[in-house]
Design a protein around this motif. Structure first.
Motif, PDB file in Angstrom:
ATOM      1  N   THR A  65     -42.873 -41.126 -44.214  1.00 10.24           N
ATOM      2  CA  THR A  65     -42.843 -41.710 -45.012  1.00 10.24           C
ATOM      3  C   THR A  65     -41.427 -41.757 -46.028  1.00 10.24           C
ATOM      4  O   THR A  65     -41.179 -42.597 -46.821  1.00 10.24           O
ATOM      5  CB  THR A  65     -44.091 -41.744 -46.051  1.00 10.24           C
ATOM      6  OG1 THR A  65     -44.121 -40.414 -46.530  1.00 10.24           O
ATOM      7  CG2 THR A  65     -45.293 -42.026 -45.649  1.00 10.24           C
ATOM      8  N   ALA A  66     -40.943 -40.452 -45.836  1.00  8.70           N
ATOM      9  CA  ALA A  66     -39.668 -40.219 -46.638  1.00  8.70           C
ATOM     10  C   ALA A  66     -38.532 -41.188 -46.142  1.00  8.70           C
ATOM     11  O   ALA A  66     -37.645 -41.270 -46.897  1.00  8.70           O
ATOM     12  CB  ALA A  66     -39.119 -38.880 -46.302  1.00  8.70           C
TER      13      ALA A  66
ATOM     14  N   TYR B  83     -45.244 -32.001 -50.559  1.00  9.05           N
ATOM     15  CA  TYR B  83     -45.494 -32.209 -48.913  1.00  9.05           C
ATOM     16  C   TYR B  83     -46.751 -31.277 -48.338  1.00  9.05           C
ATOM     17  O   TYR B  83     -47.382 -31.799 -47.651  1.00  9.05           O
ATOM     18  CB  TYR B  83     -44.447 -32.629 -48.145  1.00  9.05           C
ATOM     19  CG  TYR B  83     -43.812 -34.125 -48.399  1.00  9.05           C
ATOM     20  CD1 TYR B  83     -44.345 -35.316 -47.463  1.00  9.05           C
ATOM     21  CD2 TYR B  83     -42.460 -34.585 -49.012  1.00  9.05           C
ATOM     22  CE1 TYR B  83     -43.956 -36.267 -47.588  1.00  9.05           C
ATOM     23  CE2 TYR B  83     -42.154 -35.890 -49.012  1.00  9.05           C
ATOM     24  CZ  TYR B  83     -42.671 -36.582 -48.257  1.00  9.05           C
ATOM     25  OH  TYR B  83     -42.773 -38.034 -48.451  1.00  9.05           O
TER      26      TYR B  83
ATOM     27  N   ASP C 128     -40.283 -44.078 -53.862  1.00 13.10           N
ATOM     28  CA  ASP C 128     -41.423 -42.870 -53.466  1.00 13.10           C
ATOM     29  C   ASP C 128     -41.102 -41.595 -54.152  1.00 13.10           C
ATOM     30  O   ASP C 128     -40.188 -41.488 -54.866  1.00 13.10           O
ATOM     31  CB  ASP C 128     -41.471 -43.099 -52.047  1.00 13.10           C
ATOM     32  CG  ASP C 128     -40.188 -42.363 -51.373  1.00 13.10           C
ATOM     33  OD1 ASP C 128     -39.038 -42.830 -51.842  1.00 13.10           O
ATOM     34  OD2 ASP C 128     -40.356 -41.927 -50.179  1.00 13.10           O
TER      35      ASP C 128
ATOM     36  N   THR D 221     -46.163 -42.741 -52.391  1.00 15.03           N
ATOM     37  CA  THR D 221     -45.829 -41.953 -50.779  1.00 15.03           C
ATOM     38  C   THR D 221     -47.327 -41.780 -50.446  1.00 15.03           C
ATOM     39  O   THR D 221     -47.637 -42.350 -48.964  1.00 15.03           O
ATOM     40  CB  THR D 221     -45.442 -40.427 -51.056  1.00 15.03           C
ATOM     41  OG1 THR D 221     -44.141 -40.586 -51.417  1.00 15.03           O
ATOM     42  CG2 THR D 221     -45.603 -39.902 -49.498  1.00 15.03           C
TER      43      THR D 221
END
Length: 229
Positions: A168-169, A204, A178, A18
């Protein structure tokens, strides 16, 4: 928490993917953003229209749609061209490359608006003065435009970066292993999906907190002397 510790290696590997994806996408977005900003500020009407088309198109289409379109549609297009031309066989597009290109292309449009506004905020007299003392375009950009552009663009740039990190998720939908993909797979296999998703939330938050500290340092560096003045 024991199950999180047991699967810590999978979560660490996903986190590294990630972070790598976010950083490479940021580099691409800055490149696309600079190109888009100078295109929108170009004296040529045609180039300005291309720049406006790029930013308008990206801001009108959801990121998830573009992600799937580039990954699946791009792969089909490359294979169709190879089949028709006979130049290559079947090509399997890598999920990491597809995700990086997509996020870089998407956030390049937002960076273009950020950089365009920052360039317009620079007093035009400073650029004219730099040219009058014999600076070439490269020197004007590196010594006059870039330092001030960074300072003016940093607030919006920071916001774009934090949104990019969260975006990015989305790459998990195209099968990239990821952080979200690994956590979801581990949580589903153990029937503790909430526990693993909460771990993703914490990770995160840590990435965001570190990013805030780094961006504050950059802001202090490029604003040195400005606040005192």
């Amino acid at each position: 928490m024991d199950v999180i510790f047991e699967y810590r290696q999978i979560l660490i590997e996903g986190t590294m993917v990630t972070i790598s994806l976010a950083i490479l996408s940021l580099v691409l977005s800055v490149i696309f953003g600079l190109i888009g900003a100078f295109a929108k500020l170009s004296p040529s009407r045609g180039i300005r229209r291309l720049g406006n088309l790029y930013t308008t198109f990206i801001r009108s289409v959801p990121e998830l749609v573009l992600m799937m379109l580039i990954f699946y549609g791009g792969q089909a297009l490359i294979n169709d061209i190879g089949r028709i031309s006979g130049l290559w066989g079947y090509v399997d597009v890598n999920q990491f490359i597809a995700g990086t290109l997509t996020l870089g292309f998407i956030f390049g449009a937002y960076m273009a608006e950020t950089f365009r506004g920052a360039i317009l905020a620079i007093p035009h007299g400073q650029i004219e003065a730099a040219k009058s003392v014999g600076m070439n375009p490269r020197q004007v950009f590196t010594l006059v435009t870039w330092p001030q552009m960074v300072r003016f663009a940093l607030p919006s740039f920071s916001n774009n970066w934090l949104v990019l990190v969260k975006a990015t998720a989305l790459v998990s939908v195209i099968g990239l292993h990821d952080l979200v993909w690994n956590a979801f797979s581990a949580g589903r296999s153990n029937h503790k999906l909430f526990t693993f998703m909460f771990a993703v939330l914490v990770i995160y938050l840590i990435i965001t907190a570190i990013s805030d500290l780094a961006l504050c340092w950059v802001d202090r560096k490029y604003s040195a002397g400005t606040r005192r003045a």
